[in-house]
Design an enzyme around this catalytic site. Structure first.
Site, PDB file in Angstrom:
ATOM      1  CG  HIS A   1      -1.710   3.322   9.484  1.00 31.54           C
ATOM      2  ND1 HIS A   1      -2.079   3.984  10.373  1.00 31.54           N
ATOM      3  CD2 HIS A   1      -2.073   4.222   8.405  1.00 31.54           C
ATOM      4  CE1 HIS A   1      -2.999   5.043  10.025  1.00 31.54           C
ATOM      5  NE2 HIS A   1      -2.883   5.134   8.678  1.00 31.54           N
TER       6      HIS A   1
ATOM      7  CB  CYS B   1      -0.626   0.365   5.241  1.00 33.61           C
ATOM      8  SG  CYS B   1      -2.047   1.096   6.087  1.00 33.61           S
TER       9      CYS B   1
END
Length: 193
Positions: free
Chosen positions: A134, A113
């Protein structure tokens, strides 16, 4: 499964992405890997190491990220995402020092992420490696970037989001244990690989 001796550190702060955190710990423990779930918050005397995730879900960690924990040997250090968690991990000097030691020893580092960019890329870990993160952090990613959902480069494993967390955790099992174990876990969880 011949992995009873595999040791993994999962350090977290407030604001961690709950799905990623739980997926990593749960799937690694299903593979009989020893996971140390450690709070990076300052040690509070006689209080449980409580972390509150980005969606308000509370976790009681196994321990605090003390000097004693940082001196242990880990086959892999895995960094969950969540914006404020990744920002905290990326400025936590004792953890960064331990990650540099991990890298120098040629051992695995994993991040998902926001953590690939805010912890690893931003602090110069990924200079000779390709990674992913991400989509919200792609514009700030300075190193070589991959659009893969899970990407392995040198001794780094990176991934993109809560939606890739189970694939990411299964990739960690495959690297630490073997492909057969990862495949069997995926089947038992009804995960398409």
């Amino acid at each position: 499964m011949q992995n009873q001796n595999k040791q993994v550190l999962v350090p977290v702060g407030d604001g961690c992405e709950e799905i990623e955190t739980v997926a990593i710990i749960d799937i690694l423990r299903r593979a009989n890997i020893d996971v140390t779930f450690a709070s990076i918050k300052p040690v509070e005397d006689e209080k449980a190491p409580l972390i509150v995730g980005r969606s308000g879900i509370s976790f009681i960690c196994d321990t605090y990220l003390t000097e004693t924990v940082l001196k242990q040997q880990f086959d892999l250090i895995a960094l969950p995402g969540g914006l404020s968690n990744a920002q905290s991990l990326g400025t936590h000097q004792p953890l960064l020092d331990r990650l540099r030691q991990q890298q120098e020893e040629g051992k695995w580092i994993a991040a998902i992420c926001a953590s690939p960019q805010l912890v690893l890329d931003k602090n110069g870990f990924m200079i000779n490696s390709t990674g992913t993160c991400h989509p919200a952090h792609v514009q700030d990613y300075k190193g070589q970037f991959s659009e893969d959902r899970v990407h392995v480069s040198n001794k780094f494993i990176t991934s993109r989001s809560p939606g890739t967390a189970i694939e990411f955790a299964l990739a960690l099992v495959e690297l630490l244990v073997d492909q057969h174990t990862a495949v069997q876990l995926a089947k038992s969880l009804l995960v398409k690989r």
